[in-house]
Each structure stands twice: as C-alpha cells, then as structure tokens.
Design a protein around this motif. Structure first.
Motif, PDB file in Angstrom:
ATOM      1  N   VAL A 130     -35.111 -24.604 -14.344  1.00  0.00           N
ATOM      2  CA  VAL A 130     -35.534 -23.294 -14.793  1.00  0.00           C
ATOM      3  C   VAL A 130     -35.542 -23.294 -16.316  1.00  0.00           C
ATOM      4  O   VAL A 130     -34.631 -23.843 -16.949  1.00  0.00           O
ATOM      5  N   ASN A 131     -36.570 -22.722 -16.898  1.00  0.00           N
ATOM      6  CA  ASN A 131     -36.731 -22.667 -18.355  1.00  0.00           C
ATOM      7  C   ASN A 131     -36.980 -21.212 -18.745  1.00  0.00           C
ATOM      8  O   ASN A 131     -37.891 -20.569 -18.198  1.00  0.00           O
ATOM      9  N   TYR A 132     -36.163 -20.719 -19.692  1.00  0.00           N
ATOM     10  CA  TYR A 132     -36.298 -19.323 -20.095  1.00  0.00           C
ATOM     11  C   TYR A 132     -36.468 -19.240 -21.604  1.00  0.00           C
ATOM     12  O   TYR A 132     -35.659 -19.779 -22.371  1.00  0.00           O
ATOM     13  N   HIS A 133     -37.529 -18.562 -22.052  1.00  0.00           N
ATOM     14  CA  HIS A 133     -37.805 -18.363 -23.475  1.00  0.00           C
ATOM     15  C   HIS A 133     -37.043 -17.135 -23.969  1.00  0.00           C
ATOM     16  O   HIS A 133     -37.343 -15.997 -23.597  1.00  0.00           O
TER      17      HIS A 133
ATOM     18  N   ARG B 177     -44.580 -19.650 -12.741  1.00  0.00           N
ATOM     19  CA  ARG B 177     -44.294 -18.877 -13.952  1.00  0.00           C
ATOM     20  C   ARG B 177     -44.515 -17.395 -13.649  1.00  0.00           C
ATOM     21  O   ARG B 177     -45.618 -16.863 -13.832  1.00  0.00           O
ATOM     22  N   PRO B 178     -43.459 -16.709 -13.203  1.00  0.00           N
ATOM     23  CA  PRO B 178     -43.624 -15.282 -12.906  1.00  0.00           C
ATOM     24  C   PRO B 178     -43.873 -14.435 -14.141  1.00  0.00           C
ATOM     25  O   PRO B 178     -44.381 -13.315 -14.030  1.00  0.00           O
ATOM     26  N   SER B 179     -43.479 -14.974 -15.313  1.00  0.00           N
ATOM     27  CA  SER B 179     -43.734 -14.262 -16.569  1.00  0.00           C
ATOM     28  C   SER B 179     -43.896 -15.299 -17.670  1.00  0.00           C
ATOM     29  O   SER B 179     -43.624 -16.487 -17.477  1.00  0.00           O
ATOM     30  N   THR B 180     -44.324 -14.860 -18.831  1.00  0.00           N
ATOM     31  CA  THR B 180     -44.501 -15.793 -19.950  1.00  0.00           C
ATOM     32  C   THR B 180     -43.176 -16.363 -20.428  1.00  0.00           C
ATOM     33  O   THR B 180     -43.141 -17.408 -21.081  1.00  0.00           O
TER      34      THR B 180
ATOM     35  N   ASP C 220     -52.762 -18.803 -12.954  1.00  0.00           N
ATOM     36  CA  ASP C 220     -52.053 -18.931 -14.220  1.00  0.00           C
ATOM     37  C   ASP C 220     -50.546 -19.034 -14.019  1.00  0.00           C
ATOM     38  O   ASP C 220     -49.819 -19.477 -14.924  1.00  0.00           O
ATOM     39  N   THR C 221     -50.071 -18.649 -12.866  1.00  0.00           N
ATOM     40  CA  THR C 221     -48.623 -18.644 -12.625  1.00  0.00           C
ATOM     41  C   THR C 221     -48.164 -19.741 -11.665  1.00  0.00           C
ATOM     42  O   THR C 221     -46.957 -19.972 -11.541  1.00  0.00           O
TER      43      THR C 221
END
Length: 593
Positions: free
Chosen positions: A345-348, A316-319, A277-278
């Motif tokens: 890099v993309n950060y929510h 993806r280390p985290s959501t 998943d990551t």
C-alpha cells in the motif's frame, strides 16, 4: 552469477536497478534476496560509432567498439565488440598465491524493428569467451593451476503487440548455452584409485582422509567406521599394490576433469490490461527448461523444468492511495510447488512525500547441483593405470540431496519518500525485517560435502539514500545501511555481511567542459574473519575534440584504505587477498559520433 563473464559490455548498459527484498511476483524464479536488473541501451538510442580505451593499475585494460545503423525507417541495429582484462590481486594466502587474472572477450548484436505502429520486435545475440585463473581446488594433490575457460552464447527475443490503447501483449524468449573447460593435472596415491577401494572411500570420508593423507595403518584400523571386512578389503588392495609405501606413493597421475555444458531455454507470455484510471492488471505464464552435462559434477546428464504463472493488480481508489496485490506460483521438477505473494500500500501524504508498507514472500528452488549433483573429479588417462583402469573418479566431493526443499523468505518493510524541491533533493528511507528459512548449506565432513536445509537467519535493519541537484553545476548522493544479522543457525549465514555500509559522493561541473567528482565507499565487514573495507575515488573528466570527433577523457585515482580482504571458506577457515599499493589509477578515452 559470474559477473565478470556476463556477455554485455559496460558501454551498452543504460542503468542498473538494485531492489532489496523478494519480488517473485514481478521478476519470477528465484527472486529471493534482491533484484539486480541490468537495462541495456536500445539500438536507436546510441551513437553511430563509439570507441573507448581504458587502462589502469593491475594490468587492467578494456577496449570497446560499437557500430550502430538504421537499416530502414523501421529497423535499427547495433553491434558491440569488447575485450577486458585484469591481473587480479597482488598477493593471496591460498595455495598458488595470487593467481586470479580474468580475460574476457564479448560480442553483442541487437536489433529493434517497429513492425507497425502498435507492434515491435527486438532480437539480440551475444557471445562471451572468458579465461579465469584459479589458485584453489578441493583436490589435495593438484599439480598445476585449476584454471577455467568459459564460453557462453545467448539469444534473446521480445515481441510486443498493443491490442488496443489499454491492452498490451508481450512474449519474451531466450536461449543460453555455456561450455566450461575446468581441468588440471594431479597425482594421487595409487590405493585411492584402486577399483575395490574407491567405493569404500566414498562411503567413509573420514577413513578416506586418514588413508590417503596419513597412511598410518594403526590409526586407520582405530577408526571404527568401516566394517572389518571392508578394512580387510583395503588391506588386500594395498598388498596387491606392493605394500603401504607403493600404495600411498603419489605416482598415479592424470587429468582431473570437471568440464561441463549447461543450456537454458525460456519463454514467457505477459498480458497487461488497463481497465480504468483506477484499476490495471498484469498477468502471465512461463516455461523454462535447463540441462547440464558433466561427468565430474553429475556423473552424466541431468535436467529440470520450471513452470510458473503470475498475476498482479493495482488499484487506486484515489490520487493519494494505491494498493498492489500480486502472486507468483511455480512448479519445479526439482522440488515441491511454491507460491509467493506480495501485498503493498502506498499513501501520498502530500504532493512531495509518500509512505508505503510492503509484505512479500519469496522462494529459491535448489539448483541442479544442490539437488542432483555428484561432484566427483574425474581423472582421465591415469598413468600408469591402476589395476588396468585409466579413467577413475576417486572421491565424491559433494553430494546433492533430492529431498531438499525450496529456500524461503518472508519480508516486511515500511518506507518513506520525500522530495525536497527547494534543495533539489530526494530522500528514500526504509526499515525492514526479513526471516529466511530452509537455507541450503553444505554439511562439511572433510572430503564429503552434502547439501541440507539446516540454515535460517533473521535480518533486520534500515537503509536510506539521498540524491540532489543544485543547479547545473553541483550534484551528489549519499547512502547508508544498518543491518542486524541474528538468530543464524549456520556459520555460512554469518559470512560476508556488514552491520554498516554506505557510499557518498559529490560532483562539480566547471567551465571549458571539465568535471570533477569525489566518492567514498565503506562496509564494516562483520562476517567471519572479515575486515573493514573503505575506498575513495577522485575522478576528473574533460570533453574535447579529436579533430572533428567529440571525445571524453577521464582519469580516476582510487585509494584503498584497507588493501587486504579476508574471505571465509569452510575447508580452510579463511584466506586473504591483498594489493601492494593503496593507490590505483585508471584512465579512459571515449570517442563517439
């Protein structure tokens, strides 16, 4: 790319994605300034029958018929036939005026087969025949219009196999062949076609210009470029033709031939693997072979081969956080090997907004004409023959440069995406900085053009776009871009650009299946001698029934705020095209079931 001649009808297009900046890691060779990705509709997703008729100003008309069927539970087929024509501009300052109509015929057949639950095959064959009128050529002695006929045949295949729920293999292949007839009648000075003179004219283009357009022997003698022996050789040829008058008379007439054939074949293997998943990977390799055959452009047949490998990893280390790292390596027989990396890099920040940072590089390898071209319009059946010769290439107009290096771009961007759900709005904004180097441009010395890597430019700016849906009735969009073009080393890099550009529109659905929309487009036109461009469109559409058949009727009224466009051309400075009327109309009826 000759956009008007693409072998695909508008009715077959599902959507068009435009992405600014280099992305060779995803799209392969020559993904330099931007990506225009045209995605067509799948055969099983279209109606069984569709016909549309479109007519408008400037003698524009387009007719399309599409048939689709299911041959079995696993195979769907669709075939589209299309014709499109328009008469172009009303006026032009180029020699020959507004002689620029386009007439295109297309046939496209596509099949999609599910070979099994985890395997599919897509096949496509396309044909396009186009005739385009041209009113300009480098030939100073042209007698008629240098119109062009273009035929293209294309075959595509895509095989997809899911090896498991997390592992997919895909092979894409295509072959494309283009045949172009591009010729015109011309009458040259006899001395320019003399077998002993043409090598000297090609060696000294300034001398050639003075000789064939001036004929002033004193002026010619004053040009201290050819050696005295070469000047004596020209003078002897002039004497053999009866003196300066007969030698410069425009009575050596023939057909100038720039016909050519171009083929391109490509195959690419892509492997997609989802490790968890990551973590997931995409990798592959490809091979392209291209050849061109033209006496006028290349003096015969030339070819090149391109080989490439690519890889991309997403982690993806985290959501909230996603890292992307990719690269594309290319080996091209026309130049040195290249490598194009991409990191992002993309950060929510929250569930409705995110920020991103992207750094990427890209390259564009010189094409066959730039690297190996020898553009010498070939005159056939010269009458009367010059010294017994009837097939002659009088002057080399363009010389390729086999030492050219790939064009390069380094790009950095910061972006922000937010979804304002309470207003049904999405806003995407980005700032960017791009540095382009080794840009290939033409060094123009009258008749003698040669390619060099002497161009560079820096592009900085920002752009934003917004889309919104306010219920089932209202929708709209808005886009704006601001661009700084600076540090350009060549005038070519400051043509056809706009500091500000944008578009916006709003659409409203009414009762009884009516819809109206208004849109506006503009670009500030800051290139050399360019003008501001503005256009507004009002569109009305209505869904109705033709007997048992569902149909749509549409009317578009367009208004050109500036009906004149200027285009820079190094050999003439700039030229203008214009329309007589600011208003234009376009009507369309579409029937489908």
């Amino acid at each position: 790319v000759e956009w008007a001649m693409l072998p695909v009808a508008v009715e077959d297009i599902d959507r068009i994605e435009v992405t600014r900046g280099p992305d060779s890691a995803s799209y392969g060779p020559n993904s330099l300034m931007a990506i225009i990705n045209i995605l067509t509709k799948r055969p099983k997703d279209v109606e069984r029958f569709m016909a549309s008729v479109e007519v408008g100003s400037h003698y524009a008309n387009e007719n399309t018929v599409r048939l689709a069927t299911r041959l079995s539970n696993d195979t769907h087929v669709a075939a589209t036939a299309n014709t499109a024509r328009n008469s172009g501009y009303d006026n032009a300052t180029l020699r020959g005026g507004a002689h620029d109509s386009t007439d295109v015929r297309r046939l496209n057949v596509r099949a999609q087969t599910d070979l099994s639950a985890d395997e599919s095959l897509e096949l496509q064959a396309a044909f396009a025949h186009a005739r385009r009128e041209y009113n300009y050529t480098y030939d100073p002695f042209v007698l008629d219009y240098p119109d062009q006929t273009h035929e293209e045949v294309q075959f595509n295949a895509k095989w997809t196999k899911a090896l498991s729920a997390t592992h997919e293999l895909q092979i894409r292949a295509y072959h494309d062949g283009v045949n172009t007839n591009y010729d015109w009648r011309s009458c040259w000075p006899r001395v320019a076609l003399h077998p002993s003179v043409t090598p000297i004219l090609n060696k000294y283009p300034q001398f050639a210009l003075a000789l064939i357009t001036g004929g002033n022997l004193n002026a010619i003698s004053a040009i201290n470029v050819p050696t005295q022996a070469e000047i004596n050789q020209v003078m002897a040829a002039i004497a053999s033709l009866g003196g300066i008058g007969p030698a410069l008379a425009l009575n050596a007439c023939g057909t100038v031939n720039l016909n050519g054939q171009d083929t391109r074949s490509q195959i690419e293997l892509q492997d997609t693997y989802v490790l968890s998943d990551t973590l997931r990977f995409v990798s592959g390799l490809g091979l392209r072979y291209q050849d061109a055959n033209s006496v006028g452009y290349f003096g015969g047949k030339v070819n090149n081969q391109v080989r490439w490998v690519f890889g991309h990893v997403e982690y993806r280390p985290s959501t909230a956080l996603t890292f992307n790292l990719g690269g594309y390596g290319e080996s091209n027989s026309l130049g040195p090997g290249t490598f194009s990396p991409r990191a992002a890099v993309n950060y929510h920040l929250s569930d409705n907004q995110s920020v991103r940072a992207v750094y990427s590089k890209g390259t564009r390898t010189p094409d066959l004409l730039e690297a190996r071209g020898k553009m010498a319009p070939y005159m056939e059946d010269v009458t009367p023959p010059v010294m017994g010769v009837s097939n002659i290439a009088p002057l080399v107009i363009f010389r390729g440069n086999p030492a050219l290096r790939p064009e390069r771009i380094a790009s950095f961007e910061l972006g922000h995406l937010i979804a304002l759900r309470q207003w049904g709005m999405t806003v995407d904004t980005r700032v960017f900085s791009e540095r382009l180097t080794n840009l290939i441009s033409d060094a123009n010395t009258n008749f003698d053009l040669s390619a060099s890597n002497n161009g560079s430019v820096k592009l900085d700016g920002f752009e934003t776009q917004a889309n919104w849906d306010l219920g089932a009735e209202w929708s709209g969009w808005l886009g704006y871009s601001y661009l700084l073009n600076h540090e350009a080393t060549n005038i070519v890099e400051q043509t056809q650009w706009s500091r500000q550009s944008g578009s916006g529109g709003i659409s409203r659905a009414f009762g009884n299946r009516w819809r109206a929309s208004f849109s506006h487009y503009f670009s500030s036109g800051n290139g050399i001698n360019e003008k501001l461009y503005e256009r507004s469109d009002l569109t009305l559409s209505h869904d109705l029934m033709f007997g048992p058949l569902p149909a749509t009727a549409m009317l578009v009224v367009g208004y050109l705020h500036t009906p004149v466009v200027n285009t820079y051309l190094s050999s003439v400075g700039y030229f203008s095209h214009s329309y007589n009327s600011r208003l234009n109309f376009n009507g369309k009826v579409r029937v489908a079931f």
